[in-house]
Design a protein around this motif. Structure first.
Motif, PDB file in Angstrom:
ATOM      1  N   ASP A 220      42.116 -32.373 -33.979  1.00 17.66           N
ATOM      2  CA  ASP A 220      41.819 -30.798 -33.726  1.00 17.66           C
ATOM      3  C   ASP A 220      40.587 -30.247 -34.466  1.00 17.66           C
ATOM      4  N   HIS A 221      40.081 -31.167 -35.556  1.00 18.45           N
ATOM      5  CA  HIS A 221      39.047 -31.038 -36.386  1.00 18.45           C
ATOM      6  C   HIS A 221      37.554 -31.154 -35.431  1.00 18.45           C
ATOM      7  N   GLU A 222      37.905 -32.433 -34.632  1.00 16.28           N
ATOM      8  CA  GLU A 222      36.703 -32.830 -33.768  1.00 16.28           C
ATOM      9  C   GLU A 222      36.689 -31.882 -32.659  1.00 16.28           C
ATOM     10  N   GLU A 223      37.764 -31.449 -32.100  1.00 14.37           N
ATOM     11  CA  GLU A 223      37.765 -30.372 -30.863  1.00 14.37           C
ATOM     12  C   GLU A 223      36.962 -29.104 -31.312  1.00 14.37           C
ATOM     13  N   ALA A 224      37.280 -28.672 -32.808  1.00 16.83           N
ATOM     14  CA  ALA A 224      36.669 -27.276 -33.125  1.00 16.83           C
ATOM     15  C   ALA A 224      35.078 -27.689 -33.479  1.00 16.83           C
ATOM     16  N   THR A 225      34.846 -28.909 -33.779  1.00 16.75           N
ATOM     17  CA  THR A 225      33.553 -29.081 -34.364  1.00 16.75           C
ATOM     18  C   THR A 225      32.735 -29.242 -33.008  1.00 16.75           C
ATOM     19  N   GLU A 226      33.271 -29.738 -32.003  1.00 17.13           N
ATOM     20  CA  GLU A 226      32.471 -29.649 -30.724  1.00 17.13           C
ATOM     21  C   GLU A 226      32.383 -28.394 -30.140  1.00 17.13           C
ATOM     22  N   GLU A 227      33.112 -27.630 -30.100  1.00 16.17           N
ATOM     23  CA  GLU A 227      33.092 -26.101 -29.524  1.00 16.17           C
ATOM     24  C   GLU A 227      32.173 -25.448 -30.449  1.00 16.17           C
ATOM     25  N   LEU A 228      32.197 -25.806 -31.728  1.00 18.81           N
ATOM     26  CA  LEU A 228      31.251 -24.905 -32.523  1.00 18.81           C
ATOM     27  C   LEU A 228      29.733 -25.410 -32.180  1.00 18.81           C
ATOM     28  N   GLU A 229      29.617 -26.740 -32.135  1.00 16.32           N
ATOM     29  CA  GLU A 229      28.177 -27.223 -31.744  1.00 16.32           C
ATOM     30  C   GLU A 229      27.842 -26.615 -30.287  1.00 16.32           C
ATOM     31  N   SER A 230      28.919 -26.715 -29.483  1.00 19.90           N
ATOM     32  CA  SER A 230      28.432 -26.165 -28.232  1.00 19.90           C
ATOM     33  C   SER A 230      27.992 -24.617 -28.076  1.00 19.90           C
ATOM     34  N   LEU A 231      28.352 -23.799 -29.188  1.00 10.16           N
ATOM     35  CA  LEU A 231      27.839 -22.494 -29.159  1.00 10.16           C
ATOM     36  C   LEU A 231      26.439 -22.217 -29.475  1.00 10.16           C
ATOM     37  N   PRO A 232      25.659 -21.491 -28.880  1.00  7.87           N
ATOM     38  CA  PRO A 232      24.602 -21.326 -29.375  1.00  7.87           C
ATOM     39  C   PRO A 232      24.203 -20.619 -30.568  1.00  7.87           C
ATOM     40  N   GLU A 233      23.097 -21.172 -31.331  1.00 10.06           N
ATOM     41  CA  GLU A 233      22.823 -20.450 -32.714  1.00 10.06           C
ATOM     42  C   GLU A 233      22.744 -19.154 -32.619  1.00 10.06           C
ATOM     43  N   PRO A 234      23.327 -18.365 -33.519  1.00 10.36           N
ATOM     44  CA  PRO A 234      23.103 -16.764 -33.567  1.00 10.36           C
ATOM     45  C   PRO A 234      21.388 -16.479 -33.943  1.00 10.36           C
ATOM     46  N   VAL A 235      21.024 -15.635 -33.350  1.00  8.61           N
ATOM     47  CA  VAL A 235      19.684 -15.175 -33.402  1.00  8.61           C
ATOM     48  C   VAL A 235      19.708 -13.944 -34.333  1.00  8.61           C
ATOM     49  N   PRO A 236      18.972 -14.101 -35.547  1.00  9.37           N
ATOM     50  CA  PRO A 236      19.196 -12.972 -36.698  1.00  9.37           C
ATOM     51  C   PRO A 236      18.484 -11.725 -35.701  1.00  9.37           C
ATOM     52  N   GLU A 237      19.116 -10.705 -36.360  1.00 10.11           N
ATOM     53  CA  GLU A 237      18.560  -9.098 -35.623  1.00 10.11           C
ATOM     54  C   GLU A 237      18.874  -8.834 -34.184  1.00 10.11           C
ATOM     55  N   GLU A 238      19.432  -9.963 -33.666  1.00  8.45           N
ATOM     56  CA  GLU A 238      19.368  -9.781 -32.092  1.00  8.45           C
ATOM     57  C   GLU A 238      20.493  -8.705 -31.552  1.00  8.45           C
ATOM     58  N   VAL A 239      21.645  -8.485 -32.271  1.00  7.16           N
ATOM     59  CA  VAL A 239      22.464  -7.086 -32.295  1.00  7.16           C
ATOM     60  C   VAL A 239      21.592  -5.962 -32.513  1.00  7.16           C
ATOM     61  N   ASP A 240      21.126  -6.094 -33.820  1.00  8.56           N
ATOM     62  CA  ASP A 240      20.419  -4.807 -33.974  1.00  8.56           C
ATOM     63  C   ASP A 240      19.234  -4.326 -32.991  1.00  8.56           C
ATOM     64  N   SER A 241      18.706  -5.474 -32.679  1.00  8.31           N
ATOM     65  CA  SER A 241      17.615  -5.259 -31.542  1.00  8.31           C
ATOM     66  C   SER A 241      18.370  -4.528 -30.382  1.00  8.31           C
ATOM     67  N   ILE A 242      19.418  -4.996 -29.938  1.00  6.29           N
ATOM     68  CA  ILE A 242      20.052  -4.466 -28.583  1.00  6.29           C
ATOM     69  C   ILE A 242      20.550  -2.922 -29.115  1.00  6.29           C
ATOM     70  N   GLU A 243      21.040  -2.871 -30.215  1.00  7.43           N
ATOM     71  CA  GLU A 243      21.428  -1.635 -30.520  1.00  7.43           C
ATOM     72  C   GLU A 243      20.241  -0.483 -30.422  1.00  7.43           C
ATOM     73  N   ARG A 244      19.474  -0.884 -31.152  1.00  3.68           N
ATOM     74  CA  ARG A 244      17.987   0.038 -31.021  1.00  3.68           C
ATOM     75  C   ARG A 244      17.749   0.233 -29.871  1.00  3.68           C
ATOM     76  N   GLU A 245      17.822  -0.648 -28.645  1.00  2.00           N
ATOM     77  CA  GLU A 245      17.389  -0.443 -27.404  1.00  2.00           C
ATOM     78  C   GLU A 245      18.402   0.491 -26.718  1.00  2.00           C
ATOM     79  N   ILE A 246      19.607   0.150 -27.060  1.00  2.00           N
ATOM     80  CA  ILE A 246      20.665   1.306 -26.662  1.00  2.00           C
ATOM     81  C   ILE A 246      20.447   2.607 -27.024  1.00  2.00           C
ATOM     82  N   GLU A 247      20.063   2.790 -28.322  1.00  2.00           N
ATOM     83  CA  GLU A 247      19.723   4.186 -28.867  1.00  2.00           C
ATOM     84  C   GLU A 247      18.611   4.749 -28.260  1.00  2.00           C
TER      85      GLU A 247
END
Length: 644
Positions: free
Chosen positions: A244-271
């Motif tokens: 279970d630990h190996e599967e969760a670790t593999e899935e976590l490593e497959s997720l792209p790294e979060p980009v700081p302020e990305e959601v805030d930037s999109i929120e500003r563009e939406i506004e």
């Protein structure tokens, strides 16, 4: 023509458009509003639209409040109009909660978007599909696909369980056979032990002490065996946690790294886009008021013009204002009516462009919201995985500690067993070797038999659990069939609506051309095509509607023409038939009792009469605004409203 019960509805209007106050009874079937300009026919139609749920209505220029009441089908509906700032706010309890389909395909006034889409070369497919929430359909498709994948995964798990059941049943059968064999041997050994005990003379104390030692030895061996089994269980649990630990670790490593302020930037563009949309909506509202005011002034139904006419003596001033030349109400100079109508058409076009821009902005906002939600979903998944990894690591550490304790306890028990065996041997030194061996064999067989009974019971419990889970197979199979049917329905819903719209247009267009006898038009038809288009950052396949015109030469030769070359009369008819196709495809006639027709002057009187009779087949109430000479060509049986 369909048979009607000739029921009636009643409309009361106060202070809407150019209407001061009116009450009109409408009879099912065709109602004709004959009259020239300045007879409030357009205002009357917009009052019906307002009662049905449209916001395309305005107050008299000299009033701050107005009302519309409609009684139809034994129910009463009302709208209130209140002036607020530069605009008009509509409230009340209208007939329709969502008037979009009716506004597109039932309220066929001059500026109706479905009619204009043909005249202006607009996106016909987009117009037909506007009442359909395609995003909701796609979301439902995603949900159903996800559910079907989960069901398929469950089927695979049940298939594995079925194999496990077969293995468990085989293991239980083997264990039962072994238990029977052990019990037979145990019975024989017990009989031999009883016989040997009877022939051996020894003291009661020696016998009791030896029996106690053997009992202790048996208990120690049972505890040692139980400890070994618990140790195996803990090791298996640790291995499962590590996987279970190996599967969760593999899935976590497959997720792209979060980009700081990305959601805030999109929120500003939406506004930013929302602000832009509000600006565009304000422009659309302002243009709508300007267009409507000028339409009423040009039509002669504006309150300012009515006031002027009411103070004039004779009809000369009326003829002057409503003739080919009018006095411009903005600059005061004499201008041609055609010039004002041309400017008014430019304003309508600008309003349509702003409305299209608003639609584009809303599409961008939708896409940005989707991206934002996807990023948030990934972040939540990452957080869940990190928490899961931490929890599993803690459980693995706990299993490691338990395994270490069990291994230590196992060693202690092994030493205890060795000690007890040595003691039993010492106590048995004076006894016959065969008797001691019989005691040991009986103890060993009793222990083995007890363990086999536990194993048989455990396999039986496992088989019952597996059978309970396998009993869900039929239910899952039925649900999967339902999901598959729902998926097929969702996937084909849009395509089916498009195909039905094309078929309805082509069929009714052929009939209308025959009825109206346009001699040099062989056929006007829509072809449904699949093309790749850009949708945000993606290239997707979307369908388009392409309109074709086939004409005949004087010699009878057919050739392909374009919509741009249609006459005004042909273009108007084509737009009306396109609206009728949408009306039928979306079953508007089942939810909206009224269809409104206006601005048919491009057609001659006989063709208008034929067109009205053709359209009258579908709505309960068909209300048509016509010039007196055009109204004269209609059947005398049709109701007429001459005083509004």
């Amino acid at each position: 023509m369909k048979q009607r019960n000739r029921e009636t509805s009643r409309l009361s209007v106060e202070g809407v458009g150019g209407i001061d106050s009116t009450r009109v009874t409408l009879t099912e079937g065709v109602t004709v509003l004959p009259g020239r300009n300045a007879t409030n026919r357009t205002s009357f139609l917009r009052a019906i639209m307002a009662a049905m749920g449209s916001d395309d209505a305005s107050l008299r220029g000299d009033l701050d409040e107005g009302t519309v009441e409609l009684e139809v089908g034994g129910e009463r509906y009302s709208r209130s109009l209140t002036r607020r700032g530069d605009g008009t706010v509509l409230g009340g309890d209208p007939y329709l909660e969502d008037p979009v389909a009716a506004e597109l395909f039932a309220f066929l006034t001059e500026d109706n978007e479905a009619r204009q889409a043909v005249a202006r070369g607009g996106d016909l497919r987009k117009m037909i599909m506007r009442p359909v929430d395609t995003e909701a359909i796609r979301a439902e498709i995603d949900r159903l696909e996800s559910e079907r994948r989960e069901i398929d995964d469950e089927f695979e798990r049940l298939a594995d369980l079925a194999e496990d059941r077969s293995d468990l049943e085989s293991e239980r059968a083997d264990l039962r056979a072994e238990l029977e064999e052990i019990e037979e041997r145990l019975e024989a050994k017990r009989a031999a032990l009883d016989e040997a005990d009877a022939t051996v003379a020894e003291s009661r104390e020696q016998r009791t002490e030896l029996d106690d030692a053997l009992d202790e030895l048996r208990d120690a061996r049972e505890e040692l065996d139980a400890t070994q089994r618990e140790l195996e269980t803990q090791r298996e649990s640790r291995e499962a946690l590590q996987r279970d630990h190996e599967e969760a670790t593999e899935e976590l490593e497959s997720l792209p790294e979060p980009v700081p302020e990305e959601v805030d930037s999109i929120e500003r563009e939406i506004e930013r886009l929302r602000d832009h949309r509000r600006t565009v909506e304000s422009a659309v509202s302002s243009l709508q008021r300007i267009v409507q005011f000028n339409e009423e002034m040009l039509d002669g139904s504006g309150p300012e013009l009515e006031s002027t006419l009411s103070t004039a003596e004779g009809d000369d001033l009326t003829d002057e204002l409503l003739g080919d030349q009018v006095v411009c109400w903005t600059c005061g100079s004499d201008v041609e009516r055609d010039a004002i109508e041309g400017t008014l058409e430019e304003l309508r076009e600008t309003r349509r462009e702003h409305a299209e821009k608003r639609t584009e902005i809303e599409a961008e906002i939708k896409e940005l919201k989707s991206r934002r939600d996807e990023i948030r979903s990934r972040r939540e998944r990452r957080s869940d995985l990190e928490e899961r990894i931490e929890r599993v690591e803690r459980e693995i550490e706990e299993r490691e500690r338990t395994i270490a304790e069990l291994e230590s306890r196992r060693e202690e028990l092994r030493e205890e067993v060795d000690r007890l065996e040595t003691r039993a041997n010492e106590l048995d030194a004076d006894r016959q070797d065969s008797l001691v061996e019989l005691h040991r064999e009986v103890n060993r067989l009793e222990f083995r038999a007890e363990r086999l009974r536990d194993d048989v019971e455990e396999r039986g419990s496992e088989i019952e659990r597996v059978e309970r889970e396998l009993s869900a197979h039929d239910r899952l199979e039925a649900r999967r069939a339902e999901v598959t049917d729902q998926l097929a329905e969702c996937r084909t819903r849009i395509e089916r609506l498009e195909s039905q719209a094309v078929e309805a247009f082509n069929d009714h267009m052929d009939r209308i051309l025959d009825v109206l006898a346009y001699e040099n038009v062989e056929r006007i038809w829509i072809e449904r095509l699949e093309r790749e288009v850009r949708e945000g950052r993606r290239t997707v396949e979307r369908s388009e509607f392409e309109m074709h015109v086939v004409r005949n030469t004087e010699s009878g030769t057919a050739y392909e023409d374009t919509v741009d070359h249609l006459s005004e009369s042909e273009r108007e008819v084509t737009g009306l038939v396109f609206a009728l196709a949408g009306y039928l495809v979306h079953d508007v006639h089942e939810t909206v009792p009224f269809m409104l027709l206006d601005s048919l002057e491009a057609l001659d009187a006989d063709r208008i009469a034929a067109l009205v009779d053709y359209f009258a087949e579908y709505p309960d109430y068909l209300v048509v605004a016509l010039l007196p000479e055009d109204a004269a060509a209609l059947d005398d049986d049709h109701s007429r409203v001459t005083d509004i």
